[in-house]
Design an enzyme around this catalytic site. Sequence first.
Site, PDB file in Angstrom:
ATOM      1  CD  GLU A   1      13.292   0.510   9.643  1.00 12.34           C
ATOM      2  OE1 GLU A   1      13.541   1.760  10.171  1.00 12.34           O
ATOM      3  OE2 GLU A   1      13.120  -0.680   9.379  1.00 12.34           O
TER       4      GLU A   1
ATOM      5  CE  LYS B   1      -1.417   3.055   2.603  1.00 12.86           C
ATOM      6  NZ  LYS B   1      -1.741   4.109   2.071  1.00 12.86           N
TER       7      LYS B   1
ATOM      8  CB  CYS C   1      13.073   8.558   8.483  1.00 14.13           C
ATOM      9  SG  CYS C   1      13.700   7.528   7.248  1.00 14.13           S
TER      10      CYS C   1
ATOM     11  CD  GLU D   1      10.156  12.889  11.275  1.00 16.67           C
ATOM     12  OE1 GLU D   1       8.668  11.743  11.746  1.00 16.67           O
ATOM     13  OE2 GLU D   1      10.708  12.225  11.440  1.00 16.67           O
TER      14      GLU D   1
HETATM   15  P1  NAD Z   1       2.006   8.417   7.948  1.00 24.16           P
HETATM   16  O1  NAD Z   1       2.427   7.377   9.291  1.00 24.16           O
HETATM   17  O2  NAD Z   1       1.165   9.507   7.974  1.00 24.16           O
HETATM   18  O3  NAD Z   1       1.949   7.340   6.485  1.00 24.16           O
HETATM   19  C1  NAD Z   1       2.653   6.170   6.300  1.00 24.16           C
HETATM   20  C2  NAD Z   1       1.772   5.218   5.317  1.00 24.16           C
HETATM   21  O4  NAD Z   1       0.510   4.579   6.292  1.00 24.16           O
HETATM   22  C3  NAD Z   1       0.945   5.837   4.307  1.00 24.16           C
HETATM   23  O5  NAD Z   1       0.908   5.175   3.413  1.00 24.16           O
HETATM   24  C4  NAD Z   1      -0.726   6.084   5.225  1.00 24.16           C
HETATM   25  O6  NAD Z   1      -1.216   6.061   4.493  1.00 24.16           O
HETATM   26  C5  NAD Z   1      -0.143   4.918   5.567  1.00 24.16           C
HETATM   27  N1  NAD Z   1      -1.591   4.905   7.631  1.00 24.16           N
HETATM   28  C6  NAD Z   1      -2.234   6.494   7.237  1.00 24.16           C
HETATM   29  N2  NAD Z   1      -2.584   5.413   9.084  1.00 24.16           N
HETATM   30  C7  NAD Z   1      -2.560   4.893   8.658  1.00 24.16           C
HETATM   31  C8  NAD Z   1      -3.701   4.552   9.230  1.00 24.16           C
HETATM   32  N3  NAD Z   1      -4.076   3.942   9.999  1.00 24.16           N
HETATM   33  N4  NAD Z   1      -3.120   2.197   9.339  1.00 24.16           N
HETATM   34  C9  NAD Z   1      -2.312   1.675   8.582  1.00 24.16           C
HETATM   35  N5  NAD Z   1      -2.230   2.782   7.675  1.00 24.16           N
HETATM   36  C10 NAD Z   1      -2.169   4.146   7.907  1.00 24.16           C
HETATM   37  O7  NAD Z   1       3.656   8.977   7.509  1.00 24.16           O
HETATM   38  P2  NAD Z   1       3.709   9.875   5.914  1.00 24.16           P
HETATM   39  O8  NAD Z   1       3.599  11.486   6.482  1.00 24.16           O
HETATM   40  O9  NAD Z   1       3.298   8.862   4.897  1.00 24.16           O
HETATM   41  O10 NAD Z   1       5.693   9.896   6.011  1.00 24.16           O
HETATM   42  C11 NAD Z   1       6.588  10.760   7.265  1.00 24.16           C
HETATM   43  C12 NAD Z   1       6.899  10.072   8.092  1.00 24.16           C
HETATM   44  O11 NAD Z   1       7.590   8.650   7.865  1.00 24.16           O
HETATM   45  C13 NAD Z   1       7.725  11.178   8.938  1.00 24.16           C
HETATM   46  O12 NAD Z   1       7.362  10.817  10.506  1.00 24.16           O
HETATM   47  C14 NAD Z   1       8.720  10.038   8.636  1.00 24.16           C
HETATM   48  O13 NAD Z   1       9.487  10.186   9.807  1.00 24.16           O
HETATM   49  C15 NAD Z   1       8.209   8.625   8.719  1.00 24.16           C
HETATM   50  N6  NAD Z   1       9.682   7.867   8.084  1.00 24.16           N
HETATM   51  C16 NAD Z   1      10.175   7.038   7.825  1.00 24.16           C
HETATM   52  C17 NAD Z   1      11.117   5.888   7.336  1.00 24.16           C
HETATM   53  C18 NAD Z   1      12.006   5.536   7.792  1.00 24.16           C
HETATM   54  O14 NAD Z   1      12.697   4.659   7.240  1.00 24.16           O
HETATM   55  N7  NAD Z   1      11.920   5.083   9.433  1.00 24.16           N
HETATM   56  C19 NAD Z   1      11.727   7.056   6.867  1.00 24.16           C
HETATM   57  C20 NAD Z   1      10.776   7.392   5.678  1.00 24.16           C
HETATM   58  C21 NAD Z   1       9.609   8.313   6.125  1.00 24.16           C
END
Ligand code: NAD
Length: 456
Positions: free
Chosen positions: A227, A152, A261, A354
Amino acid sequence: MIEVIEPATEKVMAEVPRAGADEVDAAVAAAKAAFGAWRAVEPAERAATLRRLADAIEAEAAELATIEARNAGKPISDSRAEIAMVIECFRYYAGAPERLLGRTIPVAGGVDMTFREPLGVVGLIVPWNFPLVIASWKVAPALAAGNTVVLKPAELTPLTALELERIALGAGLPEGVFSVVAGPGSVCGARLVEHPDVAKIAFTGSTEVGRGIAAGAASTIKRVTLELGGKSANVVFADADLEAAAAAAPIAVFGNAGQDCCARSRILVERDALDDFLSAMEAVVKTMRVGDPLDDSTQMGPLISAGQRDSVASFVPSDAPVAFRGATPDSAGYWFPPTVLAPVSNSDRAAREEIFGPVACVIPFADEAEAVRLANDTIYGLSGSVWTRDGAKALRVSRGIEAGVVSVNSNTSVRVTTPFGGFKQSGVGRELGPDALDHYTELKNVFYATDQPREG
Ligand code: NAD
């Protein structure tokens, strides 16, 4: 339909069907049906399929890089490097099916051996900041280990994932082995998390959503890899090559417009070197090329959305200690200038949360002990850097920092061949390198009795 927006123009670049819970259920059912045959594919043949997939991605690398640059608003040079990493990732894990080795353990009465078994259907949920490359870190080891996969992507950036689904079928992956559901996280992601036929969720995204996923996965005891977010420290000692550290520090925060991240967004500088460091850094930040993602010379693009820009702006109120900033185009697009706040206290909001945008906090410190204490004074623990010419100090501080990935005299975090992941609230589990495979397999122990039956 999902309207996919190009952040550098604010215009719609594509429309794709919006998947819902029914599409997730159908994809999981297809993945479940395909699992038995896929896990039974001979190791060399599964490896060959993954190599063909890597070749097929390579054949379309230029188009994929352009789609990603436009959709995520990232510089085309970064986007090309990301697609190259996707290809490398599939090639690396193509080596895995023939190397999933077990052990034999000396025991009484027979032979004891271990196997690495695939989990079954694996649900992958990824964010918008590095759409295809983060997906590949999960898809490649999951498939290599014999699992079937439902991916997804983020709703804002579904395009390259959908391209990968098409390319995978063309490369000979059997129907149902890898499918993509593009839809909202609260619907499609949540359904994957609760689905009884999904054995594991591998998630990259925010710590907040990650907490919900960990809680949701508990009801079916799903395996989970998380992650999550970061607030990494870039620790610069006065005995470092200050020019090199100051030249490298901006892109370590402002790369991908800070939506990374691993962004080293807390720059800890030894007080004696603060003025020299800031003046060297200022020259670099003021000349950063912020603009059209498709221009080869661009170093930083726009933010992903208007909402993200508002959220980032809230960390730079009118009384914020802005030391210096870069410039942005005045055309349409979700632009935000690279911004350096200095001096900042580690207890300020900008240093604790963050920001996920191009805002760096420069935090002075007095000595090694204070540097380590400040670096660790955060709920996160993803990555970090140490800049010094003193080798022993570099190792002491690297060991002292509570983070999964630390680099010395460098700001790099990610390689296909080395483990990546977080301490503390930055996550659970490791991606990439040899360790990722442990998270896509179960360890099975088999005892085989070999003693002769007793006479009489
Ligand atoms: P997000 O958590 O809002 O969304 C990530 C994914 O989760 C998306 O596909 C979203 O549709 C899905 N999602 C949202 N709500 C959900 C739910 N209730 N159940 C299941 N899935 C759900 O994050 P974002 O805004 O897309 O990305 C930014 C964040 O990602 C930042 O906090 C960043 O640090 C983190 N990030 C971490 C890494 C790592 O490897 N540690 C890498 C990249 C980004």
